[in-house]
Design a protein around this motif. Structure first.
Motif, short mmCIF file in Angstrom:
data_model
loop_
_atom_site.label_atom_id
_atom_site.label_comp_id
_atom_site.label_asym_id
_atom_site.label_seq_id
_atom_site.Cartn_x
_atom_site.Cartn_y
_atom_site.Cartn_z
N ASN A 257 0.83 -1.21 0.00
CA ASN A 257 0.00 0.00 0.00
C ASN A 257 0.86 1.26 0.00
O ASN A 257 0.59 2.22 -0.75
CB ASN A 257 -0.92 0.01 1.23
CG ASN A 257 -2.02 -1.04 1.13
OD1 ASN A 257 -2.24 -1.60 0.07
ND2 ASN A 257 -2.68 -1.31 2.24
N ILE A 258 1.88 1.26 0.85
CA ILE A 258 2.77 2.42 0.92
C ILE A 258 3.49 2.63 -0.41
O ILE A 258 3.63 3.76 -0.90
CB ILE A 258 3.79 2.25 2.06
CG1 ILE A 258 3.06 2.20 3.41
CG2 ILE A 258 4.82 3.37 2.05
CD1 ILE A 258 3.96 1.89 4.58
N LEU A 259 3.96 1.52 -0.99
CA LEU A 259 4.67 1.60 -2.27
C LEU A 259 3.76 2.12 -3.37
O LEU A 259 4.17 2.98 -4.18
CB LEU A 259 5.23 0.22 -2.63
CG LEU A 259 6.10 0.16 -3.90
CD1 LEU A 259 7.29 1.08 -3.76
CD2 LEU A 259 6.56 -1.28 -4.15
N MET A 260 2.53 1.64 -3.41
CA MET A 260 1.57 2.07 -4.44
C MET A 260 1.25 3.55 -4.28
O MET A 260 1.21 4.31 -5.26
CB MET A 260 0.29 1.24 -4.35
CG MET A 260 0.48 -0.23 -4.68
SD MET A 260 0.72 -0.54 -6.42
CE MET A 260 -0.93 -0.35 -7.04
N GLN A 261 1.02 3.99 -3.05
CA GLN A 261 0.72 5.40 -2.81
C GLN A 261 1.91 6.29 -3.16
O GLN A 261 1.74 7.39 -3.69
CB GLN A 261 0.32 5.60 -1.34
CG GLN A 261 -1.05 5.04 -1.01
CD GLN A 261 -1.40 5.22 0.47
OE1 GLN A 261 -0.53 5.20 1.33
NE2 GLN A 261 -2.68 5.39 0.75
N SER A 262 3.12 5.82 -2.88
CA SER A 262 4.32 6.58 -3.24
C SER A 262 4.45 6.70 -4.75
O SER A 262 4.81 7.76 -5.28
CB SER A 262 5.56 5.90 -2.66
OG SER A 262 5.49 5.83 -1.26
N MET A 263 4.14 5.60 -5.46
CA MET A 263 4.18 5.63 -6.92
C MET A 263 3.19 6.65 -7.48
O MET A 263 3.51 7.40 -8.41
CB MET A 263 3.88 4.23 -7.49
CG MET A 263 5.00 3.24 -7.29
SD MET A 263 4.49 1.55 -7.73
CE MET A 263 3.94 1.79 -9.41
N VAL A 264 2.00 6.68 -6.90
CA VAL A 264 0.99 7.63 -7.35
C VAL A 264 1.47 9.06 -7.14
O VAL A 264 1.36 9.91 -8.04
CB VAL A 264 -0.34 7.40 -6.59
CG1 VAL A 264 -1.32 8.53 -6.89
CG2 VAL A 264 -0.96 6.07 -6.99
N SER A 265 2.02 9.33 -5.99
CA SER A 265 2.48 10.68 -5.68
C SER A 265 3.62 11.12 -6.60
O SER A 265 3.62 12.24 -7.13
CB SER A 265 2.94 10.75 -4.22
OG SER A 265 3.37 12.06 -3.89
N ILE A 266 4.59 10.23 -6.82
CA ILE A 266 5.72 10.55 -7.70
C ILE A 266 5.23 10.76 -9.13
O ILE A 266 5.67 11.69 -9.83
CB ILE A 266 6.78 9.44 -7.64
CG1 ILE A 266 7.41 9.40 -6.24
CG2 ILE A 266 7.85 9.65 -8.70
CD1 ILE A 266 8.32 8.21 -6.01
N LEU A 267 4.30 9.91 -9.56
CA LEU A 267 3.76 10.02 -10.91
C LEU A 267 3.01 11.34 -11.08
O LEU A 267 3.15 12.03 -12.10
CB LEU A 267 2.84 8.84 -11.19
CG LEU A 267 2.35 8.66 -12.63
CD1 LEU A 267 3.53 8.56 -13.59
CD2 LEU A 267 1.48 7.42 -12.74
#
Length: 453
Positions: free
Chosen positions: A3-13
């Motif tokens: 979940n943390i990794l997915m949310q980080s990917m969204v934010s960076i994207l």
């Protein structure tokens, strides 16, 4: 962990898409390295507000305000533009997100409750939204900016679209597979990261290609300017030779005139001899007229470019009238003056060449320095319809009929950039069969401030 990794990917994207959008539409006033820091602060404030107020409306409004703050801090342009482009970005992202959610629901991949409650699925939807937004913005940017300026080729543009489109489809298929089989393993996440990286690597190589193309075009412009200086140097050398010949021949001319005067005295036919003397003097004037047509405003660079263009115009049967009221030294870059006068006089000469003997070709150039400002007026006869008026404020440029539209476009944009450099303005209009360009440039003092305002 996922979940943390997915949310980080969204934010960076989201940060990457917004940065590219901001850079291409407005331009960045400060270095792009400030964006990650500002984005981290945005995420911290946004998540704090979300915890305090669990309301989608309030959260969306806060997020929009935070984006506006980032744009005002790092973006270039007026506050109206900054406000508009941020609103436009938010609207497009929202519309695309709603569209993708509806597609997912229509194809029964998952329902709305699952999207709202499952962080992994909602993150995948946001990733797809940002990737689709990247494609959408790139299409808009190309047609509104690069295609008009001719700075990039359609092959480069299609290349990045194909890569981005392929990555989007691959992520879409991967998303459907992850949702259908409820498989959010680290392997799928790594593939997702690779696809996203490929998407933005394509933009990186596209930027390199774009910069290379701009350098090539600028090099061609500089080569043209060097050719202008070389031509001017050759003209000066030829003028020196002509002056030397004139000095050598003047004694012979004076001897002949003296002989005519003596003949008049001996034959006592002064009227006949005066006619011969007048005729001879006229012939001398025609022979050496081209030697002394040089402009003399005491400003070397401006005199040189005007003399060269005047010589070119006269050789093509075009009358060119100049009125210069300028001091020898002004706080304007010499190269800037050469670019402005060179490009605009070239355009005027070409317009006069197209008259096909329908009108008398004529160019009028007036330059006046008053109240610490420089005023330039260029008029030329032209064969065309009335085109109305325009100026640099409305962000347009006069249309061209040249075959090398891209090179001409760069020349005119260089003129416009120089005028912008001096906080000036350029206006154009047609009147009574003449194309008229007015330019006002403000002079800067040592501190870089306008003296004439």
């Amino acid at each position: 962990m996922e979940n943390i990794l997915m949310q980080s990917m969204v934010s960076i994207l989201q940060m990457f898409v917004f940065t590219i959008y901001l850079k291409e539409i407005l331009g960045l006033r400060h270095s792009v390295v400030w964006m990650p820091l500002l984005w981290i602060l945005l995420e911290i404030v946004d998540r704090s507000i979300v915890k305090m107020a669990d309301s989608p409306g309030i959260n969306g409004l806060v997020y929009l305000i935070l984006l506006e703050i980032i744009v005002f801090l790092i973006g270039d342009g007026s506050w109206k533009k900054k406000l508009f482009i941020t609103l436009a970005f938010s609207v497009v992202i929202t519309v695309l997100e709603i569209l993708l959610i509806n597609v997912v629901i229509i194809f029964e991949i998952c329902d709305l409750n699952l999207i709202s409650n499952d962080i992994k699925i909602s993150s995948l939807i946001l990733i797809l939204t940002q990737m689709l937004a990247f494609i959408f913005f790139h299409v808009i940017i190309y047609y509104c900016k690069h295609q008009i300026k001719g700075e990039t080729s359609i092959k480069d543009w299609l290349g990045i679209l194909l890569i981005s489109g392929g990555c989007f489809v691959a992520v879409l298929v991967l998303t459907m597979n992850m949702i259908n089989y409820n498989n959010f393993s680290m392997g799928y996440v790594i593939v997702l990261v690779i696809l996203i990286c490929l998407n933005f690597l394509s933009y990186y190589f596209y930027s390199i290609s774009l910069e290379k193309r701009k350098i090539e075009m600028e090099t061609r412009i500089y080569q043209k300017q060097i050719a202008v200086y070389q031509e001017r140097y050759q003209d000066i050398q030829q003028t020196r030779k002509d002056v030397c010949h004139f000095q050598h021949d003047i004694n012979n001319h004076l001897s002949i005139i003296q002989k005519l005067c003596e003949d008049a005295k001996e034959k006592r036919k002064p009227e006949e001899c005066m006619y011969e003397i007048e005729k001879y003097l006229k012939n001398i004037g025609i022979t050496y007229d081209t030697i002394f047509h040089d402009t003399d405003s005491e400003n070397l660079m401006i005199d040189s470019i005007i003399d060269m263009k005047k010589g070119s115009a006269l050789s093509k049967g075009i009358d060119m009238v100049t009125e210069l009221y300028i001091p020898p030294n002004m706080k304007y870059d010499s190269l800037d003056m050469v670019i402005i006068l060179g490009n605009l006089l070239d355009n005027a000469i070409e317009a006069c060449e197209k008259l096909m003997n329908k009108k008398k070709p004529e160019i009028i150039l007036k330059i006046q320095y008053k109240m610490s400002n420089l005023v330039i007026l260029i008029k030329n006869t032209y064969d065309g319809e009335e085109i109305g008026a325009g100026n640099s404020v409305d962000n347009s440029l006069p249309a061209t009929t040249k075959n090398d539209k891209k090179i001409h476009g760069i020349g005119m944009r260089n003129v416009k950039e120089i005028i912008k450099k001096y906080n000036g303005i350029i206006e154009w209009r047609t009147e009574y069969g003449m194309f008229v360009i007015d330019i006002l440039l403000y002079e800067f003092d040592k501190n870089g401030e306008n003296k004439g305002q």
